[in-house]
Write a protein that holds these residues in place. Structure first.
Motif, PDB file in Angstrom:
ATOM      1  N   LEU A 257      -7.616  18.859  -6.829  1.00  0.00           N
ATOM      2  CA  LEU A 257      -7.850  19.915  -5.652  1.00  0.00           C
ATOM      3  C   LEU A 257      -8.475  21.095  -6.250  1.00  0.00           C
ATOM      4  CD1 LEU A 257      -4.368  19.407  -3.644  1.00  0.00           C
ATOM      5  CD2 LEU A 257      -6.521  18.800  -3.194  1.00  0.00           C
TER       6      LEU A 257
ATOM      7  N   LEU B  69     -12.022  20.967  -7.146  1.00  0.00           N
ATOM      8  CA  LEU B  69     -12.810  20.790  -6.017  1.00  0.00           C
ATOM      9  C   LEU B  69     -13.141  22.076  -5.249  1.00  0.00           C
ATOM     10  CD1 LEU B  69     -11.521  17.465  -4.063  1.00  0.00           C
ATOM     11  CD2 LEU B  69     -13.784  18.115  -4.673  1.00  0.00           C
ATOM     12  N   ALA B  70     -12.135  22.845  -5.642  1.00  0.00           N
ATOM     13  CA  ALA B  70     -12.178  24.315  -4.732  1.00  0.00           C
ATOM     14  C   ALA B  70     -12.956  25.205  -5.580  1.00  0.00           C
ATOM     15  CB  ALA B  70     -10.581  24.816  -4.697  1.00  0.00           C
TER      16      ALA B  70
ATOM     17  N   ARG C 220     -18.577  18.871  -4.900  1.00  0.00           N
ATOM     18  CA  ARG C 220     -18.395  17.993  -3.662  1.00  0.00           C
ATOM     19  C   ARG C 220     -19.256  16.870  -3.400  1.00  0.00           C
ATOM     20  NH1 ARG C 220     -14.806  19.935  -0.303  1.00  0.00           N
ATOM     21  NH2 ARG C 220     -13.575  21.363  -1.223  1.00  0.00           N
TER      22      ARG C 220
ATOM     23  N   TYR D 287     -18.831  14.022  -5.395  1.00  0.00           N
ATOM     24  CA  TYR D 287     -17.157  13.521  -5.150  1.00  0.00           C
ATOM     25  C   TYR D 287     -17.295  12.867  -3.715  1.00  0.00           C
ATOM     26  CZ  TYR D 287     -12.348  13.425  -3.965  1.00  0.00           C
ATOM     27  OH  TYR D 287     -11.088  12.772  -3.438  1.00  0.00           O
ATOM     28  N   GLU D 288     -17.569  13.377  -2.641  1.00  0.00           N
ATOM     29  CA  GLU D 288     -17.598  12.556  -1.150  1.00  0.00           C
ATOM     30  C   GLU D 288     -18.314  11.436  -1.040  1.00  0.00           C
ATOM     31  OE1 GLU D 288     -18.327  16.302   0.915  1.00  0.00           O
ATOM     32  OE2 GLU D 288     -16.100  17.248   0.599  1.00  0.00           O
ATOM     33  N   LEU D 289     -17.697  10.513  -0.414  1.00  0.00           N
ATOM     34  CA  LEU D 289     -18.671   9.404   0.061  1.00  0.00           C
ATOM     35  C   LEU D 289     -19.674   9.881   0.977  1.00  0.00           C
ATOM     36  CD1 LEU D 289     -18.110   6.377  -0.553  1.00  0.00           C
ATOM     37  CD2 LEU D 289     -16.860   6.415   1.657  1.00  0.00           C
TER      38      LEU D 289
ATOM     39  N   SER E 198      -9.254   4.867   3.916  1.00  0.00           N
ATOM     40  CA  SER E 198      -9.492   6.065   4.090  1.00  0.00           C
ATOM     41  C   SER E 198     -10.697   6.581   5.039  1.00  0.00           C
ATOM     42  CB  SER E 198     -10.005   6.902   2.482  1.00  0.00           C
ATOM     43  OG  SER E 198     -10.128   8.450   2.858  1.00  0.00           O
TER      44      SER E 198
ATOM     45  N   VAL F 162      -6.303  22.262   2.550  1.00  0.00           N
ATOM     46  CA  VAL F 162      -7.300  22.995   1.507  1.00  0.00           C
ATOM     47  C   VAL F 162      -8.048  21.934   0.517  1.00  0.00           C
ATOM     48  CG1 VAL F 162      -5.653  25.041   1.268  1.00  0.00           C
ATOM     49  CG2 VAL F 162      -5.202  22.750   0.005  1.00  0.00           C
ATOM     50  N   ALA F 163      -9.195  22.553   0.244  1.00  0.00           N
ATOM     51  CA  ALA F 163     -10.078  21.691  -0.656  1.00  0.00           C
ATOM     52  C   ALA F 163     -10.722  20.454  -0.496  1.00  0.00           C
ATOM     53  CB  ALA F 163      -9.248  21.587  -2.227  1.00  0.00           C
ATOM     54  N   LEU F 164      -9.810  19.798   0.167  1.00  0.00           N
ATOM     55  CA  LEU F 164     -10.189  18.407   0.446  1.00  0.00           C
ATOM     56  C   LEU F 164     -10.394  17.982   1.836  1.00  0.00           C
ATOM     57  CD1 LEU F 164     -10.114  15.806  -1.589  1.00  0.00           C
ATOM     58  CD2 LEU F 164      -7.725  15.307  -0.798  1.00  0.00           C
ATOM     59  N   ASP F 165     -11.614  17.401   2.195  1.00  0.00           N
ATOM     60  CA  ASP F 165     -11.629  16.748   3.468  1.00  0.00           C
ATOM     61  C   ASP F 165     -12.284  15.465   3.568  1.00  0.00           C
ATOM     62  OD1 ASP F 165     -13.092  19.997   4.433  1.00  0.00           O
ATOM     63  OD2 ASP F 165     -13.788  18.740   2.963  1.00  0.00           O
ATOM     64  N   ASP F 166     -13.250  15.153   2.563  1.00  0.00           N
ATOM     65  CA  ASP F 166     -13.628  13.627   2.844  1.00  0.00           C
ATOM     66  C   ASP F 166     -13.282  12.666   1.745  1.00  0.00           C
ATOM     67  OD1 ASP F 166     -15.340  13.888   4.814  1.00  0.00           O
ATOM     68  OD2 ASP F 166     -16.703  15.451   3.795  1.00  0.00           O
TER      69      ASP F 166
END
Lengths: 339, 329
Positions: A24, A27-28, A97, A100-102, A141, B90-94
């Motif tokens: 977290l 990622l932030a 991001r 990281y993200e699909l 997910s 926070v920070a994570l959505d996908d």
């Protein structure tokens, strides 16, 4: 439960909470965090951080955590400070991001999800069963509906060779693997150091395609012939590009096509029924069967097992190999008791 | 595949957290039971994960994990209605990408399945593999499995299974006897390149496992299968021992244990002694009869030998000598 007194050391933060907090935090951040910032502020590290003390063991913990997270496919990046190149303390860490993200356009239909569930189910042992279980979590997910597993199938791909897990590790980490290899016809196993290119299963056997460092050329190794432990190197290698797995399968298939054994079978026996129904088998008359094979020694094992139900007509080397096994079986079982 | 088994490793627990959060955000409100069903985990695993997510977050500007830096959930819904609603994220959505190995495991699994006689367009497989590769954070590991050879029997048996029809076939046992069998098909199992039918055998009134490559003369009948044994539990072990089993002492190279796959599962094998300094172990196994084992032992005399009983040893000698006689002269 009474609350523990404040003097006591803080309760240990579970490993998954520390890893989750690290992901977290990284990622932030856009600019990235330095190691010191991470250790002093992120949940799970900060509790153990000594402001003016020695944090060596915490730093080692962070190194292991980074590896663990990267293994899950999380792209943990390192950014070097252009003004301070080479200074480890100035390195910044982050998880971009986009990487990281699909990708948003990737979605799976119910039919596709069903197939993927079945594909994951095929791995029920070894490290790939964990990998496929994790892949399914990620699939769910994105909301992919878990349709019932295809009714009526229980597929299974075996990874029984002890060398499979360490070799797939070596393949992934791009490091060398060293092992003793017993080639049929050679009196003793020989140590090989190889650069792994691919792991492929053909005709139910796992093969490693790798560059043998001694000869500097690619070779194919049968995992079943690896004796004892596999040791991994440390330095990452430059792996030549290419679809090595597909290539290795194509090569094995070609060898399989070229090798033909001519057999005489007793009609109605197990040998006649099973050998004549193999892929590519050609039946001539009621007692001749031609079968393809990749490895002479493995086919000889199998044919010896059929006993008097089959007689090998050729090639000669296969005839000799089968006779040698039959003689060994007699020698090992003659007499009432084993020594 | 083991469902609802707790994750043994922190890496797997982390993956679950990273997978669960985007799902929860996306559905808005979901019951614990439904989420557990969706992820095929226990309700406790969901509750534990949600409790952890609810107190997690980022250090934030203050580096102190202030309230707004943490996830939050509707505690009333969670505590009283067993429902999950994330109220602050926070920070994570996908959802995360697949790792190179995760993608490779699924791709290789799909390659293996490609020969199933299902009405699946080959284009579906290639598009799926392409999506997995694109959804991975690195190119998938170089692991591949050749498609397994589907025999004609597979298509016929699959048809009977799908339509819930009884099926008849000639079956050659490893004893060498041929017999017409009538069965209710229950499941098709595979083990690398070998295919099996698990079925309720009418004559024996029990579940039996049949090798597809030993079946001939398959006829799918119009008789529907009986529903009474549809819920017979089918374990992972293909062959179960009966009461009339023969106990055989064998000596084997420990690396060859997997050879015994059809006869005994690894967990059942109890090596009881090391034979001298050969590194080989002795074990006692139970088999229905000697015929399957004698074939195995003749195939790999260097890896497995029968120690006892003497009749079993004599059976191997006879089998191998009969075979050698075919090469004489």
């Amino acid at each position: 439960m009474p609350t523990p007194s404040r003097k006591q050391s803080p309760p240990a933060v579970p490993v998954e909470e520390r890893l989750f907090s690290l992901v977290l935090a990284l990622l932030a951040t856009d600019a990235g965090l330095t190691k010191n910032e991470i250790l002093s502020t992120v949940q799970g590290y900060r509790q153990r951080y000594a402001v003016r003390g020695d944090n060596a063991s915490l730093e080692r913990q962070f190194e292991r955590d980074k590896d663990d997270i990267r293994e899950l496919g999380v792209p943990l990046e390192t950014i070097e400070d252009p003004a301070d190149v080479g200074n480890n303390q100035a390195l910044r860490y982050r998880i971009p991001r986009g990487a990281y993200e699909l990708p948003a356009d990737i979605a799976f239909s119910a039919e596709e999800t069903t197939l993927l569930n079945l594909a994951a189910m095929a791995w029920r042992e070894g490290s790939l069963s964990r990998e496929s279980r994790r892949a399914l979590l990620k699939l769910r997910s994105i909301g992919a509906e878990t349709s019932d597993p295809v009714l009526g199938y229980a597929p299974r791909i075996r990874t029984r060779d002890a060398a499979f897990d360490p070799l797939s590790d070596a393949l992934d980490k791009h490091v060398t693997a060293s092992f003793s290899y017993l080639k049929p016809g050679e009196p003793a196993a020989r140590l090989r150091t190889v650069e792994p290119l691919a792991l492929v299963q053909h005709q139910g056997r796992w093969h490693l395609k790798a560059i043998d460092q001694r000869v500097g050329e690619p070779r194919t190794f049968l995992l079943a012939r690896i004796v004892g432990p596999v040791r991994l190197g440390r330095t990452p290698l430059e792996v030549p590009p290419g679809n090595h797995a597909e290539l290795a399968l194509a090569e094995l298939e070609e060898i399989w096509q070229q090798n033909v054994a001519e057999l005489e079978v007793v009609p109605g026996t197990d040998a006649a029924v099973r050998l004549s129904r193999r892929r590519g088998a050609r039946v001539e008359g009621d007692d001749r069967v031609l079968v393809h094979f990749t490895d002479l020694a493995l086919l000889a094992d199998e044919l010896a097992g059929f006993g008097p139900e089959v007689r090998v007509l050729g090639p000669d080397a296969l005839v000799d190999a089968v006779i040698a096994r039959l003689r060994a079986a007699v020698a090992a079982h003659a007499g009432a008791e084993a020594s | 595949m083991a469902a609802a088994q707790p994750f043994a490793y922190a890496q797997d627990k982390l993956t679950f957290l990273l997978a669960l959060v985007p799902y929860l955000i996306d559905v808005g409100r979901v019951s614990v039971a439904e989420a557990a069903g969706h992820f095929q985990v226990s309700e406790k695993q969901i509750r534990d994960a949600v409790s952890l997510i609810a107190v997690s977050g980022i250090p934030g500007e203050t580096m102190q994990y202030q309230h707004g830096d943490l996830f939050d959930i509707s505690w009333d819904d969670f505590d009283e209605r067993d429902e999950i609603v994330i109220t602050h994220q926070v920070a994570l959505d996908d959802s995360p990408r697949f790792s190179a190995r995760e993608a490779a495991a699924l791709i290789a699994g799909l390659q293996y399945l490609q020969s199933l006689p299902e009405n699946v367009d080959q284009g579906v497989y290639s598009s799926l593999m392409d999506k997995l590769a694109r959804g991975a954070s690195e190119s998938p590991s170089q692991v591949a499995v050749a498609r397994s050879d589907a025999t004609e029997s597979l298509t016929e048996v699959r048809d009977a299974l799908a339509r819930g029809r009884q099926v008849e076939f000639d079956y050659l046992s490893s004893r060498g006897s041929q017999e017409r069998r009538r069965v209710d098909p229950l499941r098709i199992d595979s083990d690398d390149e070998n295919w099996y039918l698990r079925a309720w055998d009418h004559a024996r009134e029990a579940v039996r496992t049949f090798r597809l490559d030993r079946m001939t003369g398959i006829a799918v009948s119009d008789e529907p299968v009986s529903s009474s044994h549809a819920d017979v539990p089918l374990g992972d072990t293909l062959f179960q021992g009966g009461d009339d089993d023969l106990t055989v002492t064998i000596e084997l190279d420990p690396t060859a244990v997997s050879l015994l796959g059809e006869f005994v599962s690894n967990s059942e094998l109890q090596p009881d002694a090391v034979a001298g300094d050969s590194g080989r172990v002795r074990a006692r196994i139970r088999v229905a009869h000697i015929h399957g084992l004698k074939r195995l032992v003749t195939a790999r005399p260097g890896a497995v030998t029968i120690v006892d009983p003497p009749e079993a040893r004599a059976e191997v000698v006879r089998w191998a000598e009969d075979a050698l006689a075919r090469y004489a002269g």
